[in-house]
Design an enzyme around this catalytic site. Structure first.
Site, PDB file in Angstrom:
ATOM      1  N   CYS A 279     -20.034 -23.108 -47.030  1.00 44.75           N
ATOM      2  CA  CYS A 279     -20.676 -21.946 -47.624  1.00 44.75           C
ATOM      3  C   CYS A 279     -19.760 -20.804 -47.205  1.00 44.75           C
ATOM      4  CB  CYS A 279     -22.034 -21.875 -47.103  1.00 44.75           C
ATOM      5  SG  CYS A 279     -22.199 -21.073 -45.414  1.00 44.75           S
TER       6      CYS A 279
ATOM      7  N   HIS B  61     -20.717 -17.636 -46.778  1.00 48.27           N
ATOM      8  CA  HIS B  61     -21.320 -16.695 -46.105  1.00 48.27           C
ATOM      9  C   HIS B  61     -21.183 -16.894 -44.411  1.00 48.27           C
ATOM     10  CE1 HIS B  61     -24.487 -16.148 -49.845  1.00 48.27           C
ATOM     11  NE2 HIS B  61     -23.440 -15.207 -49.631  1.00 48.27           N
ATOM     12  N   HIS B  62     -21.196 -18.343 -44.125  1.00 51.86           N
ATOM     13  CA  HIS B  62     -21.074 -18.648 -42.778  1.00 51.86           C
ATOM     14  C   HIS B  62     -19.999 -19.519 -42.470  1.00 51.86           C
ATOM     15  CE1 HIS B  62     -25.375 -17.550 -43.702  1.00 51.86           C
ATOM     16  NE2 HIS B  62     -25.334 -17.350 -42.613  1.00 51.86           N
TER      17      HIS B  62
ATOM     18  N   GLN C 158     -23.455 -22.584 -53.616  1.00 49.40           N
ATOM     19  CA  GLN C 158     -23.861 -23.729 -54.473  1.00 49.40           C
ATOM     20  C   GLN C 158     -23.785 -23.435 -56.015  1.00 49.40           C
ATOM     21  OE1 GLN C 158     -26.882 -26.077 -52.805  1.00 49.40           O
ATOM     22  NE2 GLN C 158     -27.375 -27.070 -54.691  1.00 49.40           N
TER      23      GLN C 158
ATOM     24  N   HIS D  59     -27.623 -27.431 -46.558  1.00 45.71           N
ATOM     25  CA  HIS D  59     -26.708 -26.401 -45.691  1.00 45.71           C
ATOM     26  C   HIS D  59     -26.838 -26.420 -44.381  1.00 45.71           C
ATOM     27  CE1 HIS D  59     -25.454 -24.480 -49.935  1.00 45.71           C
ATOM     28  NE2 HIS D  59     -26.473 -25.234 -50.174  1.00 45.71           N
TER      29      HIS D  59
HETATM   30 ZN    ZN Z   1     -24.453 -20.298 -45.303  1.00 44.27          ZN
END
Ligand code: ZN
Length: 190
Positions: free
Chosen positions: A80, A82-83, A121, A149
């Site tokens: 992902c 974001h992380h 995703q 996730h």
């Molecule tokens: Zn994430």
């Protein structure tokens, strides 16, 4: 296409990261960790450097039957954006050919090209549907991704059992309700 990342530089940054996290980078288990992480990250993002045309390598076959083709349960592993934590699951692809079809293994490799990079995703699902539509010249394409996730499972809300489902439909899959329903029914069947 992006250049190959400098793994020596990444290893240096990982070493700094470990120190900042309070680790002793000289202890036995960690001595080679920066190098291993650099190699792993390089592999997990090889999609930035992959060429879709090379992956497909003209492995298209003539097919005149015109029925819906479905490839279910293609394993998928991504990160992902974001992380930078993994999300993983399965991808189902359906399409109605217009004279040409893919070899089955090519679909799995196409999924990897887009999964092996930092992703959302939703975007991953769309990129797969678009490339199938364009490369095979299909009448329509449907893609569904079901994934878990780790950023949700390991931290934050800790919803360990939630699965995120995304879909993208193009061509007759978007315009024709019966076609879309046929696809969804076929991929939902276990
Ligand atoms: Zn994430």
């Amino acid at each position: 296409m992006a250049a190959k990342p400098d793994e020596t530089k990444i290893a240096k940054l990982v070493r700094e990261l470990l120190i900042e996290l309070g680790e002793d980078v000289n202890r036995e288990g960690l001595v080679k960790t920066p190098d291993r992480v650099a190699k792993a990250l390089s592999f997990l993002t090889y999609g930035y450097r992959a060429n879709v045309n090379e992956v497909i390598n003209q492995a298209l076959f003539t097919e005149t039957s015109g029925g819906m083709i479905i490839v279910k349960d293609i394993e998928l592993y991504s990160l992902c954006e974001h992380h930078m934590l993994p999300f993983y699951g399965r991808c189902h692809i359906g399409y109605i050919p217009d004279g040409k079809v893919f070899g089955v293994s090519k679909l799995a490799r196409l999924v990897d090209v887009f999964a092996r990079r930092l992703q959302l995703q939703e975007r991953l699902t769309e990129q797969i549907s678009k490339v199938v539509m364009e490369e095979v010249g299909a009448k329509g394409v449907g893609v569904m991704v079901e994934a878990r996730h780790l950023c949700m499972m390991m931290r934050g809300v800790e919803k360990q059992n939630s699965t995120m489902v995304t879909s993208s439909v193009l061509g007759v899959f978007r315009d024709n309700l019966a076609t879309r329903e046929e696809f969804l029914n076929l991929v939902a069947r276990k």
